[in-house]
Design a protein around this motif. Sequence first.
Motif, PDB file in Angstrom:
ATOM      1  N   UNK A  26       0.825  -1.206   0.000  1.00 10.76           N
ATOM      2  CA  UNK A  26       0.000   0.000   0.000  1.00 10.76           C
ATOM      3  C   UNK A  26       0.863   1.261   0.000  1.00 10.76           C
ATOM      4  N   UNK A  27       1.977   1.208   0.727  1.00 10.01           N
ATOM      5  CA  UNK A  27       2.886   2.352   0.778  1.00 10.01           C
ATOM      6  C   UNK A  27       3.478   2.632  -0.605  1.00 10.01           C
ATOM      7  N   UNK A  28       3.894   1.572  -1.289  1.00  9.63           N
ATOM      8  CA  UNK A  28       4.443   1.741  -2.640  1.00  9.63           C
ATOM      9  C   UNK A  28       3.384   2.243  -3.612  1.00  9.63           C
ATOM     10  N   UNK A  29       2.163   1.728  -3.455  1.00  7.03           N
ATOM     11  CA  UNK A  29       1.073   2.137  -4.349  1.00  7.03           C
ATOM     12  C   UNK A  29       0.745   3.619  -4.164  1.00  7.03           C
ATOM     13  N   UNK A  30       0.811   4.107  -2.922  1.00  7.53           N
ATOM     14  CA  UNK A  30       0.541   5.531  -2.667  1.00  7.53           C
ATOM     15  C   UNK A  30       1.568   6.411  -3.372  1.00  7.53           C
ATOM     16  N   UNK A  31       2.822   5.945  -3.381  1.00  5.79           N
ATOM     17  CA  UNK A  31       3.883   6.726  -4.027  1.00  5.79           C
ATOM     18  C   UNK A  31       3.656   6.863  -5.531  1.00  5.79           C
ATOM     19  N   UNK A  32       2.978   5.868  -6.122  1.00  6.87           N
ATOM     20  CA  UNK A  32       2.791   5.869  -7.577  1.00  6.87           C
ATOM     21  C   UNK A  32       1.435   6.433  -8.004  1.00  6.87           C
ATOM     22  N   UNK A  33       0.501   6.485  -7.057  1.00  5.66           N
ATOM     23  CA  UNK A  33      -0.857   6.934  -7.408  1.00  5.66           C
ATOM     24  C   UNK A  33      -0.868   8.423  -7.737  1.00  5.66           C
ATOM     25  N   UNK A  34      -1.631   8.778  -8.758  1.00  6.31           N
ATOM     26  CA  UNK A  34      -1.716  10.183  -9.148  1.00  6.31           C
ATOM     27  C   UNK A  34      -3.013  10.831  -8.717  1.00  6.31           C
ATOM     28  N   UNK A  35      -4.066  10.027  -8.601  1.00  7.12           N
ATOM     29  CA  UNK A  35      -5.388  10.542  -8.260  1.00  7.12           C
ATOM     30  C   UNK A  35      -5.516  10.735  -6.742  1.00  7.12           C
ATOM     31  N   UNK A  36      -5.889  11.935  -6.262  1.00  4.76           N
ATOM     32  CA  UNK A  36      -6.021  12.188  -4.820  1.00  4.76           C
ATOM     33  C   UNK A  36      -6.975  11.219  -4.126  1.00  4.76           C
ATOM     34  N   UNK A  37      -8.077  10.877  -4.770  1.00  5.43           N
ATOM     35  CA  UNK A  37      -9.045   9.958  -4.164  1.00  5.43           C
ATOM     36  C   UNK A  37      -8.432   8.569  -3.986  1.00  5.43           C
ATOM     37  N   UNK A  38      -7.665   8.140  -4.987  1.00  6.91           N
ATOM     38  CA  UNK A  38      -6.985   6.842  -4.893  1.00  6.91           C
ATOM     39  C   UNK A  38      -5.988   6.842  -3.735  1.00  6.91           C
ATOM     40  N   UNK A  39      -5.265   7.950  -3.603  1.00  5.81           N
ATOM     41  CA  UNK A  39      -4.295   8.073  -2.510  1.00  5.81           C
ATOM     42  C   UNK A  39      -5.000   7.974  -1.164  1.00  5.81           C
ATOM     43  N   UNK A  40      -6.145   8.653  -1.028  1.00  5.03           N
ATOM     44  CA  UNK A  40      -6.894   8.620   0.238  1.00  5.03           C
ATOM     45  C   UNK A  40      -7.356   7.208   0.569  1.00  5.03           C
ATOM     46  N   UNK A  41      -7.838   6.485  -0.439  1.00  6.84           N
ATOM     47  CA  UNK A  41      -8.281   5.100  -0.221  1.00  6.84           C
ATOM     48  C   UNK A  41      -7.122   4.203   0.183  1.00  6.84           C
ATOM     49  N   UNK A  42      -5.978   4.415  -0.451  1.00  6.88           N
ATOM     50  CA  UNK A  42      -4.791   3.628  -0.112  1.00  6.88           C
ATOM     51  C   UNK A  42      -4.290   3.955   1.288  1.00  6.88           C
ATOM     52  N   UNK A  43      -4.405   5.218   1.676  1.00  2.61           N
ATOM     53  CA  UNK A  43      -4.001   5.613   3.024  1.00  2.61           C
ATOM     54  C   UNK A  43      -4.840   4.886   4.075  1.00  2.61           C
ATOM     55  N   UNK A  44      -6.153   4.785   3.828  1.00  2.00           N
ATOM     56  CA  UNK A  44      -7.032   4.072   4.758  1.00  2.00           C
ATOM     57  C   UNK A  44      -6.607   2.600   4.873  1.00  2.00           C
ATOM     58  N   UNK A  45      -6.299   2.005   3.727  1.00  2.00           N
ATOM     59  CA  UNK A  45      -5.883   0.598   3.733  1.00  2.00           C
ATOM     60  C   UNK A  45      -4.529   0.445   4.427  1.00  2.00           C
ATOM     61  N   UNK A  46      -3.640   1.427   4.219  1.00  2.00           N
ATOM     62  CA  UNK A  46      -2.329   1.372   4.872  1.00  2.00           C
ATOM     63  C   UNK A  46      -2.487   1.419   6.388  1.00  2.00           C
ATOM     64  N   UNK A  47      -3.321   2.336   6.883  1.00  2.00           N
ATOM     65  CA  UNK A  47      -3.517   2.475   8.329  1.00  2.00           C
ATOM     66  C   UNK A  47      -4.163   1.222   8.915  1.00  2.00           C
ATOM     67  N   UNK A  48      -5.104   0.623   8.175  1.00  2.00           N
ATOM     68  CA  UNK A  48      -5.740  -0.605   8.650  1.00  2.00           C
ATOM     69  C   UNK A  48      -4.721  -1.745   8.728  1.00  2.00           C
ATOM     70  N   UNK A  49      -3.866  -1.827   7.707  1.00  2.00           N
ATOM     71  CA  UNK A  49      -2.837  -2.859   7.678  1.00  2.00           C
ATOM     72  C   UNK A  49      -1.806  -2.631   8.775  1.00  2.00           C
TER      73      UNK A  49
END
Length: 284
Positions: free
Chosen positions: A216-239
């Motif tokens: 999830x951390x790597x995916x956030x670094x590559x994501x360009x869409x703010x909404x995608x980043x926010x969703x990945x952040x939620x998954x990162x915190x849960x993990x």
Amino acid sequence: MSSSVRLAFSTDSATVAAPAPAIKRRSLTEAFNAAGAGAPPRQPHANGELLITEAFIAQESLEKIGKLLRTEMKGQFEIGPAKDLGRAVAKTKEKGDLALNCDFSRARVLLKDLNQIKKAIDIFGRAGEATLGKGANAMTLNILDVDNTFSKPSAKKPGLCNLDVKIALPITLDTGEESYHICEVQFLHKGTKTVYEKSHKVYEEARSELIRRQYFENAMDMAGCPETVRNLEKKWHASDKKYNDLMQKRGDLNTEIAEKLGLNTLRGYQPCESRMPKSLQCSM
């Protein structure tokens, strides 16, 4: 059990396979010098398939250690299954060097009380050259590394109480060349066996979650869409929460059984001067 490495080459009427290139091996003297300087133990080379073969060769010496330990400490000696190459390669992604895998060949010793544990620490509690057994049956052990969480707690292994020893066992190759293979021997109180096996399963689950968190951390670094980043952040915190909860559970399991068996009374215990290993030296 064979005490040599056997390499098979296929041939046909037209061609003969070229001999395999020689493996550059680290000498035992180099291993001792590195250990004396505080470096982690390393196998003499990083050829995975050959390391597995050499681990089976080293089993013969490991079995002899087991017989001596049964006499010396009356402990229960168990030789574990040899580690497969796939598992070793997976761990290498974390360690960065296949030669740092020193548990291709491994065993554990189950001890019944604190006095037996103290005796194990007296003999194996410091790196160096230790003698096990007496007279004609005596065996000299080259101890390269010791992790003694009976005496000193480890932040990486919360609550765990054991003695983890890396020993360089001599082996002989088909060429007649003398080499060595590093094996792992763990000493633990027999009352912790079931709990530690459960704790290790929790640890394996935590390791898997750590990989997921990194994804999830790597995916956030590559994501360009703010909404995608926010969703990945939620998954990162849960993990991240799940990983920390699992590590806390592991520590609680280890701590509870250690307190129940009184293993915390061993904190600070040091090897008896009359039995501790000699200073690092090489006899090969």
